[in-house]
Design a protein around this motif. Structure first.
Motif, PDB file in Angstrom:
ATOM      1  N   ASN A   1      33.338   9.211 -67.913  1.00  0.00           N
ATOM      2  CA  ASN A   1      32.578   9.077 -69.161  1.00  0.00           C
ATOM      3  C   ASN A   1      33.409   8.356 -70.216  1.00  0.00           C
ATOM      4  OD1 ASN A   1      30.910   9.361 -71.386  1.00  0.00           O
ATOM      5  ND2 ASN A   1      30.253  11.423 -70.814  1.00  0.00           N
TER       6      ASN A   1
ATOM      7  N   LEU B   1      22.445   4.788 -65.716  1.00  0.00           N
ATOM      8  CA  LEU B   1      23.544   4.729 -64.755  1.00  0.00           C
ATOM      9  C   LEU B   1      23.718   6.068 -64.049  1.00  0.00           C
ATOM     10  CD1 LEU B   1      25.897   3.032 -63.590  1.00  0.00           C
ATOM     11  CD2 LEU B   1      27.340   3.977 -65.408  1.00  0.00           C
ATOM     12  N   GLN B   2      23.672   7.152 -64.800  1.00  0.00           N
ATOM     13  CA  GLN B   2      23.832   8.469 -64.185  1.00  0.00           C
ATOM     14  C   GLN B   2      22.706   8.752 -63.197  1.00  0.00           C
ATOM     15  OE1 GLN B   2      25.061  11.686 -66.733  1.00  0.00           O
ATOM     16  NE2 GLN B   2      23.924  13.203 -65.549  1.00  0.00           N
TER      17      GLN B   2
ATOM     18  N   VAL C   1      22.007  -2.061 -65.212  1.00  0.00           N
ATOM     19  CA  VAL C   1      22.297  -0.945 -64.303  1.00  0.00           C
ATOM     20  C   VAL C   1      21.896  -1.295 -62.877  1.00  0.00           C
ATOM     21  CG1 VAL C   1      21.716   1.449 -63.739  1.00  0.00           C
ATOM     22  CG2 VAL C   1      22.194   0.802 -66.110  1.00  0.00           C
TER      23      VAL C   1
ATOM     24  N   THR D   1      32.296   6.512 -72.602  1.00  0.00           N
ATOM     25  CA  THR D   1      31.701   6.684 -73.929  1.00  0.00           C
ATOM     26  C   THR D   1      32.326   7.878 -74.641  1.00  0.00           C
ATOM     27  OG1 THR D   1      29.593   5.889 -73.025  1.00  0.00           O
ATOM     28  CG2 THR D   1      29.539   6.910 -75.207  1.00  0.00           C
TER      29      THR D   1
ATOM     30  N   ASN E   1      31.019   4.350 -67.397  1.00  0.00           N
ATOM     31  CA  ASN E   1      29.886   3.978 -68.226  1.00  0.00           C
ATOM     32  C   ASN E   1      30.403   3.140 -69.406  1.00  0.00           C
ATOM     33  OD1 ASN E   1      30.955   5.914 -69.984  1.00  0.00           O
ATOM     34  ND2 ASN E   1      29.335   7.402 -69.622  1.00  0.00           N
TER      35      ASN E   1
ATOM     36  N   HIS F   1      21.881   3.034 -71.353  1.00  0.00           N
ATOM     37  CA  HIS F   1      22.689   2.549 -70.226  1.00  0.00           C
ATOM     38  C   HIS F   1      23.319   3.722 -69.475  1.00  0.00           C
ATOM     39  CE1 HIS F   1      25.585  -0.152 -68.118  1.00  0.00           C
ATOM     40  NE2 HIS F   1      26.358   0.920 -68.189  1.00  0.00           N
ATOM     41  N   ASP F   2      23.952   4.619 -70.233  1.00  0.00           N
ATOM     42  CA  ASP F   2      24.619   5.770 -69.604  1.00  0.00           C
ATOM     43  C   ASP F   2      23.620   6.659 -68.872  1.00  0.00           C
ATOM     44  OD1 ASP F   2      26.876   4.736 -70.756  1.00  0.00           O
ATOM     45  OD2 ASP F   2      27.247   6.415 -72.110  1.00  0.00           O
TER      46      ASP F   2
ATOM     47  N   ILE G   1      31.219   9.070 -61.805  1.00  0.00           N
ATOM     48  CA  ILE G   1      31.170   8.412 -63.109  1.00  0.00           C
ATOM     49  C   ILE G   1      32.246   9.008 -64.017  1.00  0.00           C
ATOM     50  CG2 ILE G   1      29.831   8.078 -65.225  1.00  0.00           C
ATOM     51  CD1 ILE G   1      27.312   8.029 -63.572  1.00  0.00           C
TER      52      ILE G   1
END
Length: 310
Positions: A211, A191-192, A133, A213, A155, A187-188, A209
């Motif tokens: 999403n 990152l956020q 990240v 995922t 992400n 990770h998500d 971002i």
């Protein structure tokens, strides 16, 4: 890179690891601009003003499997800035798109033999996620310094449902592997947090971002709603080895026969090979980003585009 890549669109290989269009093409469509030209296919520097794609297949934030890193892609872009082909005035009106990370985790898991181990809460894994990240964040700061203000960041896709993982169940179900689930969630989350911070700290930053995922989880679990059949099964597979995900597109040197087999309808498949989505999947995912709340952080992609244009 030869057939079957590009078979759906434009009918021949274009460097995209798919049967046709990929995510960046659908983002360009939403923006009302042409699909960006691959940097290695530019006939002259001025063509980059129409949009340029610096992506490399197999790339990562780190050097992952030894392929070109994100930092190198930033250097390629910076060369156009230094030559004043792309000016800050031009880039402030432009949109950048960053989407990568799976190769970094895949290389890390392979090196540490983590893929099928219960190591999800290890500090080592968390440290790796932070470094990945951080690499994305550093590149975002560089893009901002070049002049970009509007940047879309994806992400991670759902690794537990990718064919290179679901092959272990003969493509019957997503994996329950806690390492992959933890890597995706941490990770998500990181990152956020980082994007929220950069949106506050960098002047004029308008980072969004998408999403990935959630979007891919949705179509893996609800594929029939969008015309997909057996969403966990790849379209292009090796003829002789179920686990050989590099076979797609390869030819026998002696007989010139393909070492892979293709499904009859790639438009009904979510994934082309072991991990790369089909054109149909990318179109579905970007439709979710564009119009359905919850598949982006905040505004839908269409709303976000409308906002910065105003």
């Amino acid at each position: 890179m030869g057939k079957p890549w590009g078979m759906t669109w434009p009918g021949y290989p274009t460097g995209r690891v798919s049967d046709g269009r990929i995510g960046i093409d659908y983002l360009a469509e939403l923006l009302g601009v042409p699909s960006p030209i691959a940097s290695m296919q530019l006939k002259n520097d001025s063509e980059s003003l129409l949009g340029v794609n610096f992506a490399y297949a197999g790339a990562g934030i780190t050097y992952a499997f030894g392929y070109t890193s994100l930092d190198t892609q930033m250097n390629d872009l910076e060369s156009f800035v230094n030559k004043k082909v792309l000016t800050k005035h031009h880039l402030r009106k432009s949109v950048a798109f960053i989407s990568l990370g799976v190769n970094d985790y895949s290389a890390y898991n392979t090196e540490n033999n983590f893929v099928f181990k219960e190591t999800a809460t290890s500090n080592q894994t968390k440290t790796m996620a932070i470094s990945i990240v951080d690499g994305i964040a550093f590149s975002l700061v560089r893009l901002h310094s070049f002049g970009f203000r509007n940047i879309v960041i994806a992400n991670l896709p759902s690794m537990i449902c990718s064919p290179y993982i679901t092959v272990a169940s003969n493509y019957s179900s997503c994996s329950a592997n806690t390492t992959l689930t933890y890597e995706t969630s941490i990770h998500d989350e990181f990152l956020q947090q980082r994007i929220n911070l950069l949106n506050k700290q960098l002047r004029g930053a308008n980072f969004l971002i998408v999403n990935q995922t959630k979007a891919f989880d949705h179509i893996y679990q609800n594929g029939s709603q969008y015309g997909f059949e057996n969403p966990l099964t790849p379209c292009c597979t090796a003829k002789d080895n179920l686990y050989d995900f590099n076979a797609c597109g390869t030819i026998d040197d002696n007989t010139n026969e393909p070492l892979y087999k293709m499904c009859e309808h790639p438009e009904k498949a979510v994934v082309m090979d072991g991990i790369h989505p089909t054109q149909a999947a990318w179109k579905t995912v970007f439709n979710l980003y564009a119009s359905i709340p919850g598949y982006t952080q905040g505004l839908t992609l269409k709303e976000w585009i409308q906002k910065f244009r105003n």
